[in-house]
Scaffold this motif. Structure first.
Motif, short mmCIF file in Angstrom:
data_model
loop_
_atom_site.label_atom_id
_atom_site.label_comp_id
_atom_site.label_asym_id
_atom_site.label_seq_id
_atom_site.Cartn_x
_atom_site.Cartn_y
_atom_site.Cartn_z
N ALA A 179 0.83 -1.21 0.00
CA ALA A 179 0.00 0.00 0.00
C ALA A 179 0.87 1.26 0.00
O ALA A 179 0.57 2.24 -0.70
CB ALA A 179 -0.92 0.00 1.21
N THR B 113 3.74 1.54 -1.31
CA THR B 113 4.40 1.68 -2.62
C THR B 113 3.38 1.86 -3.74
O THR B 113 3.72 1.73 -4.92
CB THR B 113 5.27 0.45 -2.93
OG1 THR B 113 4.44 -0.72 -3.00
CG2 THR B 113 6.33 0.24 -1.86
N LEU B 114 2.12 2.14 -3.36
CA LEU B 114 1.04 2.35 -4.33
C LEU B 114 0.84 1.13 -5.24
O LEU B 114 0.53 1.27 -6.43
CB LEU B 114 1.31 3.61 -5.17
CG LEU B 114 1.44 4.92 -4.38
CD1 LEU B 114 1.73 6.08 -5.32
CD2 LEU B 114 0.18 5.19 -3.57
#
Length: 231
Positions: free
Chosen positions: A201, A203-204
């Motif tokens: 999450a 690190t997108l």
């Protein structure tokens, strides 16, 4: 086997798969999880496009499970390298769609019950304590059902590969039977990935390109060990 041992086996298997093969599949699985949610948020409605994307995402996710299970099988037992779309043949899609409908009906029924429990907590005549206890029990039931259905996709793929003619209900029953006595281990294994999902999450979703193959190989390993009664 413990969650730590399963993860170790999964990491060893992942090392045997070329990055140029597992990373594109990992990216596809990340997108399959993200895009429907983005569309749902952007449209703020359950449009036809959203439902089509949900179906596509479910099929791609199932294909990921099957793809990495076949890779695990190739690494450990030899054989041909699996095609990237090996889990999306006509037979797979037909069975997976039927299974998806059945699963949605089961999960949807429990979800409606959970919603009813939440609404009931706001009704003065209903004790808050009773509503909370009911809500917790229903959430536990939902998680338990999801875990009991963990192996159904693998059973479907095994039947397609071997040419076995069974109904989807029979395949669900076979997958359900394999998880008997293994729910707690499956739960612990899933929880052991929680830290990785948190990092993903942050690190997108980029870390998911590696995490999704790793996770899928771990679950596939438990399926194989369960068939051998070693898990």
């Amino acid at each position: 086997m413990t969650a730590k041992e399963i993860r170790a086996l999964a990491r060893e298997n992942l090392k045997q798969i070329p990055k140029k093969i597992y990373m594109p599949m990992g990216l596809l699985l990340v997108l399959a999880n993200i895009i429907p949610n983005v569309v749902d948020y952007a449209t703020d409605s359950k449009s036809g496009v959203f439902f089509l994307l949900e179906i596509a995402a479910a099929l791609l996710t199932a294909n990921g499970y099957i793809f990495f299970d076949r890779w695990r099988n190739k690494i450990q037992k030899g054989g041909e390298e699996p095609n990237a779309w090996c889990g999306l043949t006509g037979q797979h899609i037909a069975r997976l769609l039927i299974y998806g409908v059945i699963e949605a009906l089961i999960i949807g029924t429990v979800a409606v019950a959970i919603a009813a429990a939440v609404v009931g907590s706001a009704i003065p005549q209903v004790s808050v304590a009773v509503s909370i206890i009911l809500l917790i029990l229903l959430v536990v039931l939902l998680v338990w059902i999801e875990l009991r259905l963990t192996y159904v996709v693998y059973v479907i793929d095994d039947d397609v590969r071997t040419g076995q003619k069974r109904s989807v209900w029979a395949e669900i029953g076979a997958g359900w039977k394999l998880t008997k006595g293994r729910v707690w281990k499956l739960l612990c294994l899933n929880l052991s990935f929680l830290g990785w999902y948190i990092l993903t999450a942050f690190t997108l979703g980029i870390l998911g390109i590696w995490l999704m193959p790793y996770y899928n190989l771990a679950i596939a390993e438990t399926y194989e060990k369960s068939k051998e009664d070693k898990y």
